[in-house]
Design an enzyme around this catalytic site. Structure first.
Site, PDB file in Angstrom:
ATOM      1  N   ASP A  48       0.753  -1.262   0.038  1.00  0.00           N
ATOM      2  CA  ASP A  48      -0.149  -0.012   0.035  1.00  0.00           C
ATOM      3  C   ASP A  48       0.674   1.340  -0.033  1.00  0.00           C
ATOM      4  O   ASP A  48       2.017   1.204   0.440  1.00  0.00           O
ATOM      5  CB  ASP A  48      -1.028   0.054   1.304  1.00  0.00           C
ATOM      6  CG  ASP A  48      -1.864  -1.114   1.155  1.00  0.00           C
ATOM      7  OD1 ASP A  48      -2.523  -1.553   0.156  1.00  0.00           O
ATOM      8  OD2 ASP A  48      -2.111  -1.656   2.461  1.00  0.00           O
ATOM      9  N   TYR A  76       6.640  -8.486   8.805  1.00  0.00           N
ATOM     10  CA  TYR A  76       6.009  -7.149   8.696  1.00  0.00           C
ATOM     11  C   TYR A  76       6.119  -6.535  10.337  1.00  0.00           C
ATOM     12  O   TYR A  76       6.135  -7.434  11.116  1.00  0.00           O
ATOM     13  CB  TYR A  76       4.614  -6.750   8.375  1.00  0.00           C
ATOM     14  CG  TYR A  76       4.172  -7.288   7.106  1.00  0.00           C
ATOM     15  CD1 TYR A  76       4.238  -6.441   5.982  1.00  0.00           C
ATOM     16  CD2 TYR A  76       4.002  -8.472   6.630  1.00  0.00           C
ATOM     17  CE1 TYR A  76       3.837  -6.630   4.712  1.00  0.00           C
ATOM     18  CE2 TYR A  76       3.404  -8.850   5.384  1.00  0.00           C
ATOM     19  CZ  TYR A  76       3.578  -8.037   4.303  1.00  0.00           C
ATOM     20  OH  TYR A  76       2.995  -8.413   3.258  1.00  0.00           O
ATOM     21  N   ASP A  90      -5.809   2.514   7.636  1.00  0.00           N
ATOM     22  CA  ASP A  90      -4.534   3.020   7.603  1.00  0.00           C
ATOM     23  C   ASP A  90      -4.686   4.482   7.582  1.00  0.00           C
ATOM     24  O   ASP A  90      -5.604   5.262   7.910  1.00  0.00           O
ATOM     25  CB  ASP A  90      -3.710   2.477   6.694  1.00  0.00           C
ATOM     26  CG  ASP A  90      -3.919   2.734   5.127  1.00  0.00           C
ATOM     27  OD1 ASP A  90      -5.032   3.709   5.029  1.00  0.00           O
ATOM     28  OD2 ASP A  90      -3.233   2.160   4.394  1.00  0.00           O
ATOM     29  N   ARG A 182      -3.543  -4.390   7.402  1.00  0.00           N
ATOM     30  CA  ARG A 182      -4.406  -3.267   7.871  1.00  0.00           C
ATOM     31  C   ARG A 182      -5.861  -4.012   8.357  1.00  0.00           C
ATOM     32  O   ARG A 182      -6.264  -3.514   9.439  1.00  0.00           O
ATOM     33  CB  ARG A 182      -4.963  -2.653   6.228  1.00  0.00           C
ATOM     34  CG  ARG A 182      -3.944  -1.562   6.238  1.00  0.00           C
ATOM     35  CD  ARG A 182      -4.706  -0.959   4.924  1.00  0.00           C
ATOM     36  NE  ARG A 182      -4.436  -1.803   3.636  1.00  0.00           N
ATOM     37  CZ  ARG A 182      -5.427  -1.617   2.936  1.00  0.00           C
ATOM     38  NH1 ARG A 182      -6.535  -0.713   3.118  1.00  0.00           N
ATOM     39  NH2 ARG A 182      -5.480  -2.361   1.641  1.00  0.00           N
TER      40      ARG A 182
END
Length: 228
Positions: A48, A76, A90, A182
């Site tokens: 993203d 992550y 987000d 997310r």
């Protein structure tokens, strides 16, 4: 290096760049370096705009390896704000709702995180590239339309609480293909009887490719100039 026959290169995608921005930037500079009008360039695993980190870019015949890279385990580091939500989960969208956080403790956070390890079901974000009715979900969401998305089965291998400075937490996630961090933030917020959204996300590993092995876009010119 033989870019026509195929190479896999590792990049650190910057904040607010789309994955396609990075691919297009590299393709343009590579085409000029090689003196060709067209060369096939693709990426494995979209990040993203508000995410940074490892992105594998393939050229030429190596684009056939994209699916192979997409199925590799990813790691992550996510920073999550508790007590509020945004439509995109987000920072891309503004806060749309506030929730209580006074009841949340670091011990409670650790207990909730452990519940997400293993095989889980996850509904993708409406602001995502998932397809519904032949269209990308984000295309419908940006038009204000309802986006019916079904839950998917995926696997979280590891989940670690790195920092707990309530109402902000930082976690490390090791997961398989198809995981939306997310959406994971959203679900963690719900499990904590609150809300949550991502305020930072870095992909630190894809397979055996780690962030320290990646070049930034501002190193592309030097990289190409150094080629024989």
């Amino acid at each position: 290096m033989d870019f026509i026959n195929g190479e896999a290169l590792y990049f650190n995608k910057p904040l607010d760049w789309t994955s396609f921005d990075l691919v297009n930037n590299f393709r343009y500079k590579l085409s000029r370096k090689l003196g060709v009008k067209k060369i096939k360039v693709g990426h494995a695993g979209t990040l993203d705009p508000k995410a940074t980190g490892v992105m594998i870019v393939c050229t030429g015949k190596a684009t056939k390896r994209i699916e192979e890279f997409q199925y590799q385990t990813k790691e992550y580091v996510a920073t999550i704000q508790l007590g509020a939500t945004t439509p995109s989960f987000d920072l891309e969208k503004e806060i749309d709702r506030i929730y209580p956080t006074d009841h949340i403790t670091c011990e409670m956070v650790s207990d909730v995180l452990s519940q997400f390890v293993g095989e889980i079901r996850q509904v993708p974000p409406v602001f995502s590239a998932c397809k519904t009715g032949g269209k990308r979900a984000y295309e419908l969401a940006r038009k204000g339309k309802d986006v019916p998305l079904k839950a998917k089965t995926l696997v979280i291998d590891e989940m670690e609480l790195l920092e707990c400075n309530l109402p902000v937490i930082k976690i490390r996630v090791v997961c398989g293909k198809g995981t939306y961090i997310r959406a994971l933030a959203r679900d963690i917020g719900i499990a904590l009887h609150s809300g949550a959204y991502l305020i930072a996300l870095e992909r630190t590993r894809v397979g055996c490719v780690t962030i320290d092995m990646c070049m930034s876009p501002n190193q592309i010119d030097e990289f190409l100039n150094d080629l024989k």
